[in-house]
Design an enzyme around this catalytic site. Sequence first.
Site, PDB file in Angstrom:
ATOM      1  N   GLU A  73       9.188  -5.597  -9.553  1.00 10.62           N
ATOM      2  CA  GLU A  73      10.374  -4.726  -9.458  1.00 10.62           C
ATOM      3  C   GLU A  73      11.125  -4.640 -10.792  1.00 10.62           C
ATOM      4  OE1 GLU A  73      12.494  -6.206  -6.008  1.00 10.62           O
ATOM      5  OE2 GLU A  73      11.244  -5.006  -4.684  1.00 10.62           O
ATOM      6  N   GLU A 113       4.611  -4.371  -0.993  1.00 12.66           N
ATOM      7  CA  GLU A 113       5.670  -4.973  -0.161  1.00 12.66           C
ATOM      8  C   GLU A 113       6.189  -3.941   0.808  1.00 12.66           C
ATOM      9  OE1 GLU A 113       8.960  -7.132  -1.826  1.00 12.66           O
ATOM     10  OE2 GLU A 113       7.754  -7.810  -3.527  1.00 12.66           O
TER      11      GLU A 113
END
Length: 469
Positions: free
Chosen positions: A173, A366
């Site tokens: 991220e 995810e």
Amino acid sequence: MKENFLWGGATAANQFEGGYNEDGKGLSIADVTLGSVHGQPRVIHDDVHGDCLYPSHVASDFYHRYKEDIKLMSEMGFKCYRMSLAWTRIFPDGDEDKANESGLEFYDRIFDELAKYDIEPIVTLFHYEMPLHLVKKYGAWRNKKLIEFSVRYAQTVFERYKHKVRYWITFNEINSLFMEEGSWHSSGVIFNEEDDIGQLQLQIAHYQLLTSAKIVKLGHQINRNFKIGCMVLYPLTYGATCKPVDQLLAMKKINQTYYFLDVHVRGYYSNICEAYWKKMGKGPDFTEDELYELKEETVDFISFSYYFSEIEGQGEFERIKGNISIGGKNPYLPMTKWGWQIDPLGLRISLNQLYDRYQIPLFVVENGLGAEDVLLENGKIHDNYRIEYLKKHIKALLDAIEDDKVNVIGYTVWGCIDLISDSTGEMRKRYGLVYVDKDDNGNGTLRRIRKDSFYWYKELISSNGGILE
Ligand code: BG6
């Protein structure tokens, strides 16, 4: 569906492994971060204080239970397992010349165990666990020296595991750097009053993007068969209304994510990046040589997390927080107990947006539902809500693949075996298909118990998604 589609699950070392000081491991920033109390931000210490409960110290104890956990993954039919390496197991302080052999051996054992079951490891190098020593001595990613330390760590693990791991992900991220509360996680930097925050964020982003490019090049030199990807949180953003200005604002919001992807995938700072610098009134410092390095080798695939979508616009609307991103509340969507908006169709839209823009393979690394589960006296956990969530999101994924012809190589359920939450440090916010007997106060046997979703996911994988047709 392609036969080789990578179905599996995902975890991160600091949320799952425990064993925080075993076999020479150093302290990471996660190891000095407390769980949040009553929704307040997590408190960060400068060291371990003996009387405090730090969630990462035991976490789910994968460190000692990996054989049982990998067996459970295999029972579900996992084709892959996305995990991260704890940098501090390998370089306890982060700036040593020589790696910690016991730390390297731990991951040898993990990869060997996975190989026994034909489970492909997907390995993230940097998942929110900067060595604490690098924060104290160098100011973490404020300092350009971090590039050297990160590349050394990557080189060490690439060489060590070049015959055991094929898929790698650089920064988890990475775009969270531009989001509120994202900086500590991603960079180990806490801003202070003297900081020009905008400038610092742009500079850190440049250092990390450059590091990622160097690592991709190095990885391909060490093993040409390596597939090395980048990773972003994808906060799909809709216009709050169909007013053109709201669409424009929504576009600008998602452009903050394209800022990173454009460099990772295209190899240069695009017009979006330049427009962002103009808006901020500043840009990062870089050299011509560094710009060349960004372009030299680019990533092989894009991986991303998808949990929710947001809205953006001119008018007044409630703002809510996802894991790190903060966005507008959509009146058409239900929310989880933690206020994350549930939007399965948004996953299909996200996949289309990303593939249309970049035309390289995508990997959903995810996705999942954080919820409170109830362990019944008969030892069962009926988590139908999780099955429903996964069903709808995976159906959207399959539609993107089959109907929209988007190239997706895999899907991993987040926190496939219960782990501690990243944003709150709680254990009661569970994502797993397997329950871990532990509560927020650290009590429990750590016993693993299959939830109903375990059996559902197993069937889904064995039918290669067929049960959703
Ligand atoms: C992602 C992170 O942001 O979201 C994970 O990569 C994290 O580390 C996941 O656990 C879910 O967020 P949370 O806060 O519910 O754990």
